[in-house]
Design a protein around this motif. Structure first.
Motif, PDB file in Angstrom:
ATOM      1  N   GLY A 128       0.793  -1.226   0.000  1.00  0.00           N
ATOM      2  CA  GLY A 128       0.000   0.000   0.000  1.00  0.00           C
ATOM      3  C   GLY A 128       0.823   1.272   0.000  1.00  0.00           C
ATOM      4  O   GLY A 128       0.388   2.296  -0.517  1.00  0.00           O
ATOM      5  N   ASN A 129       2.030   1.230   0.568  1.00  0.00           N
ATOM      6  CA  ASN A 129       2.892   2.418   0.622  1.00  0.00           C
ATOM      7  C   ASN A 129       4.039   2.344  -0.368  1.00  0.00           C
ATOM      8  O   ASN A 129       5.100   2.921  -0.142  1.00  0.00           O
ATOM      9  N   SER A 130       3.857   1.640  -1.460  1.00  0.00           N
ATOM     10  CA  SER A 130       4.917   1.500  -2.445  1.00  0.00           C
ATOM     11  C   SER A 130       5.206   2.826  -3.138  1.00  0.00           C
ATOM     12  O   SER A 130       4.295   3.536  -3.553  1.00  0.00           O
ATOM     13  N   ARG A 131       6.486   3.137  -3.231  1.00  0.00           N
ATOM     14  CA  ARG A 131       6.896   4.293  -4.038  1.00  0.00           C
ATOM     15  C   ARG A 131       7.364   3.815  -5.404  1.00  0.00           C
ATOM     16  O   ARG A 131       7.636   4.605  -6.283  1.00  0.00           O
ATOM     17  N   THR A 132       7.439   2.503  -5.578  1.00  0.00           N
ATOM     18  CA  THR A 132       7.879   1.914  -6.840  1.00  0.00           C
ATOM     19  C   THR A 132       6.710   1.725  -7.803  1.00  0.00           C
ATOM     20  O   THR A 132       6.842   1.947  -8.990  1.00  0.00           O
ATOM     21  N   HIS A 133       5.577   1.291  -7.274  1.00  0.00           N
ATOM     22  CA  HIS A 133       4.385   1.045  -8.095  1.00  0.00           C
ATOM     23  C   HIS A 133       3.180   1.724  -7.471  1.00  0.00           C
ATOM     24  O   HIS A 133       3.080   1.830  -6.263  1.00  0.00           O
ATOM     25  N   ASP A 134       2.242   2.125  -8.309  1.00  0.00           N
ATOM     26  CA  ASP A 134       0.962   2.647  -7.841  1.00  0.00           C
ATOM     27  C   ASP A 134       0.043   1.437  -7.655  1.00  0.00           C
ATOM     28  O   ASP A 134      -0.374   0.820  -8.641  1.00  0.00           O
ATOM     29  N   PRO A 135      -0.249   1.057  -6.400  1.00  0.00           N
ATOM     30  CA  PRO A 135      -1.021  -0.172  -6.189  1.00  0.00           C
ATOM     31  C   PRO A 135      -2.401  -0.164  -6.842  1.00  0.00           C
ATOM     32  O   PRO A 135      -2.862  -1.201  -7.325  1.00  0.00           O
ATOM     33  N   THR A 136      -3.043   0.975  -6.906  1.00  0.00           N
ATOM     34  CA  THR A 136      -4.364   1.053  -7.541  1.00  0.00           C
ATOM     35  C   THR A 136      -4.257   0.768  -9.032  1.00  0.00           C
ATOM     36  O   THR A 136      -5.058   0.020  -9.600  1.00  0.00           O
ATOM     37  N   ARG A 137      -3.257   1.338  -9.644  1.00  0.00           N
ATOM     38  CA  ARG A 137      -3.054   1.151 -11.090  1.00  0.00           C
ATOM     39  C   ARG A 137      -2.647  -0.293 -11.408  1.00  0.00           C
ATOM     40  O   ARG A 137      -3.153  -0.887 -12.357  1.00  0.00           O
ATOM     41  N   VAL A 138      -1.740  -0.852 -10.610  1.00  0.00           N
ATOM     42  CA  VAL A 138      -1.308  -2.233 -10.834  1.00  0.00           C
ATOM     43  C   VAL A 138      -2.491  -3.187 -10.644  1.00  0.00           C
ATOM     44  O   VAL A 138      -2.680  -4.113 -11.432  1.00  0.00           O
ATOM     45  N   ALA A 139      -3.297  -2.967  -9.613  1.00  0.00           N
ATOM     46  CA  ALA A 139      -4.457  -3.818  -9.364  1.00  0.00           C
ATOM     47  C   ALA A 139      -5.443  -3.758 -10.533  1.00  0.00           C
ATOM     48  O   ALA A 139      -5.958  -4.796 -10.974  1.00  0.00           O
ATOM     49  N   ALA A 140      -5.696  -2.565 -11.032  1.00  0.00           N
ATOM     50  CA  ALA A 140      -6.628  -2.420 -12.156  1.00  0.00           C
ATOM     51  C   ALA A 140      -6.111  -3.149 -13.395  1.00  0.00           C
ATOM     52  O   ALA A 140      -6.879  -3.842 -14.082  1.00  0.00           O
ATOM     53  N   ARG A 141      -4.838  -3.016 -13.665  1.00  0.00           N
ATOM     54  CA  ARG A 141      -4.251  -3.679 -14.846  1.00  0.00           C
ATOM     55  C   ARG A 141      -4.296  -5.197 -14.678  1.00  0.00           C
ATOM     56  O   ARG A 141      -4.610  -5.922 -15.624  1.00  0.00           O
ATOM     57  N   ALA A 142      -4.006  -5.678 -13.481  1.00  0.00           N
ATOM     58  CA  ALA A 142      -4.053  -7.117 -13.234  1.00  0.00           C
ATOM     59  C   ALA A 142      -5.460  -7.654 -13.453  1.00  0.00           C
ATOM     60  O   ALA A 142      -5.637  -8.729 -14.035  1.00  0.00           O
ATOM     61  N   ARG A 143      -6.458  -6.902 -12.998  1.00  0.00           N
ATOM     62  CA  ARG A 143      -7.853  -7.342 -13.177  1.00  0.00           C
ATOM     63  C   ARG A 143      -8.242  -7.364 -14.655  1.00  0.00           C
ATOM     64  O   ARG A 143      -9.089  -8.161 -15.065  1.00  0.00           O
ATOM     65  N   GLU A 144      -7.647  -6.505 -15.453  1.00  0.00           N
ATOM     66  CA  GLU A 144      -7.901  -6.498 -16.898  1.00  0.00           C
ATOM     67  C   GLU A 144      -7.309  -7.730 -17.572  1.00  0.00           C
ATOM     68  O   GLU A 144      -7.890  -8.258 -18.518  1.00  0.00           O
ATOM     69  N   LEU A 145      -6.135  -8.141 -17.108  1.00  0.00           N
ATOM     70  CA  LEU A 145      -5.374  -9.166 -17.819  1.00  0.00           C
ATOM     71  C   LEU A 145      -5.513 -10.579 -17.264  1.00  0.00           C
ATOM     72  O   LEU A 145      -5.379 -11.546 -18.021  1.00  0.00           O
ATOM     73  N   LEU A 146      -5.723 -10.714 -15.979  1.00  0.00           N
ATOM     74  CA  LEU A 146      -5.736 -12.038 -15.362  1.00  0.00           C
ATOM     75  C   LEU A 146      -7.168 -12.444 -15.022  1.00  0.00           C
ATOM     76  O   LEU A 146      -7.799 -11.845 -14.154  1.00  0.00           O
TER      77      LEU A 146
END
Length: 79
Positions: A24-42
């Motif tokens: 949740g506190n990642s400065r490397t990845h935006d967790p909201t954006r990564v989660a949305a992309r994962a839901r699109e692809l997986l």
């Protein structure tokens, strides 16, 4: 992820359960954006954002709820 990323079509064709744990506190990845992309692809992804932990600390920090989430996922669906 290091190295080449899997092609989107390969991810869409993945027919196994996937647990994606995000810091949740990642400065490397935006967790909201990564989660949305994962839901699109997986097609069978379960996403969990673990609050109060950073990207690099996630493996070592064992934030509250991590063990439970992993155990539930590995146990599979209940009958």
């Amino acid at each position: 992820m290091t190295g080449p990323r899997p092609a989107p079509d390969a991810l869409r064709g993945l027919d196994v359960p996937v647990l994606l744990l995000l810091a949740g506190n990642s400065r490397t990845h935006d967790p909201t954006r990564v989660a949305a992309r994962a839901r699109e692809l997986l097609p069978r992804v379960e996403v969990a954002v673990l609050p109060d932990v950073s990207h690099h600390a996630l493996p070592q920090a064992a934030p509250p709820g991590l063990g439970r989430r992993l155990s539930e996922f590995l146990a599979g669906p209940g009958d």
